[in-house]
Design an enzyme around this catalytic site. Sequence first.
Site, PDB file in Angstrom:
ATOM      1  N   ASP A 152       2.224  10.832  20.348  1.00  0.00           N
ATOM      2  CA  ASP A 152       2.040   9.967  21.507  1.00  0.00           C
ATOM      3  C   ASP A 152       0.877   9.232  21.656  1.00  0.00           C
ATOM      4  O   ASP A 152       0.068   9.518  20.746  1.00  0.00           O
ATOM      5  CB  ASP A 152       2.051  11.025  22.873  1.00  0.00           C
ATOM      6  CG  ASP A 152       3.588  11.470  22.895  1.00  0.00           C
ATOM      7  OD1 ASP A 152       4.461  10.777  22.541  1.00  0.00           O
ATOM      8  OD2 ASP A 152       3.567  12.697  23.680  1.00  0.00           O
ATOM      9  N   ARG A 178       4.065  18.346  25.324  1.00  0.00           N
ATOM     10  CA  ARG A 178       3.862  18.193  26.982  1.00  0.00           C
ATOM     11  C   ARG A 178       4.825  19.143  27.557  1.00  0.00           C
ATOM     12  O   ARG A 178       4.674  19.131  28.952  1.00  0.00           O
ATOM     13  CB  ARG A 178       4.211  16.714  27.075  1.00  0.00           C
ATOM     14  CG  ARG A 178       3.127  15.818  26.821  1.00  0.00           C
ATOM     15  CD  ARG A 178       3.316  14.312  26.877  1.00  0.00           C
ATOM     16  NE  ARG A 178       4.271  13.805  26.029  1.00  0.00           N
ATOM     17  CZ  ARG A 178       5.219  12.961  26.231  1.00  0.00           C
ATOM     18  NH1 ARG A 178       5.403  12.664  27.645  1.00  0.00           N
ATOM     19  NH2 ARG A 178       6.173  12.373  25.348  1.00  0.00           N
TER      20      ARG A 178
END
Length: 282
Positions: free
Chosen positions: A50, A184
């Site tokens: 990410d 996440r």
Amino acid sequence: MSTKSLADFDFETGEVLLLDKPLTWTSFDVVRKVKNALRIKKVGHAGTLDPLATGLLILCTGRKTKEIDQIQAQEKEYTGTFRLGETTPSFDLETAVDMARPYAHLTNEQILAATTSLTGTIQQTPPIFSAVKIDGKRAYEIARQGLEAEIKSKTVEVKAFELTRIALPEVDFRIVCSKGTYIRSLARDLGLALGCGAHLTRLVRTRIGEFRVEDAFSLEAIQALRPPRPEGDEPRTRTDRPRTAPNRAGLQYYAALQADALAAKQHQASADEAAPSVGAAE
């Protein structure tokens, strides 16, 4: 750092290149930068990171691109920080906090028990702000339009979930997991298990299989290998991408946090400059 010099690589024929990805860069940004810098035709990465993650990004060039699937399938190791008591739609700092709940009552034992419940073979739902495809579109494209979409859960394996520091509201972790695990999502699930919410504030990928971030090269080292242009080949006029360009990756909230931190630092510096020196005459 790898003992092999970058000058010894044969990128056109094929190499496995370890890079330490800069903060806010997408994995595609890095691939494009390396491809342009080294002027090689075939480059791909073995596992997305990410924009707000740093650490090991493996690039394969030339014939080594055939090994991408094999490398991606290996287990991953991460370190980082979760913040308890707050949630965000993206489960990290890409988007603003949308809910806050009390966390101070939590004990170390409760937090450790929650990590245990998230260890082993588990069902996990990827974040809506992710590269998962939904009807041919990337989920993050749908999310950034403010739309909702259903993402199916999948089976992943969390082989190790260790807490290396508990300093509420922050907890530092080390996680070893299978391909396809979203850290996440583990932040979200930890917050749900504790009843206070949580999101990811820092993430470093330290290992993929036997490849380690300690052996990775910086992007600057790769760019320093840029070969000279052929005689008569005029460079194109273009603006190079800054090291941090949050809005390009949709990181408006992160950009705002950085701006606030810079403003606070400048305010403190001005206050310190204006303050009288200790022992100064009145």
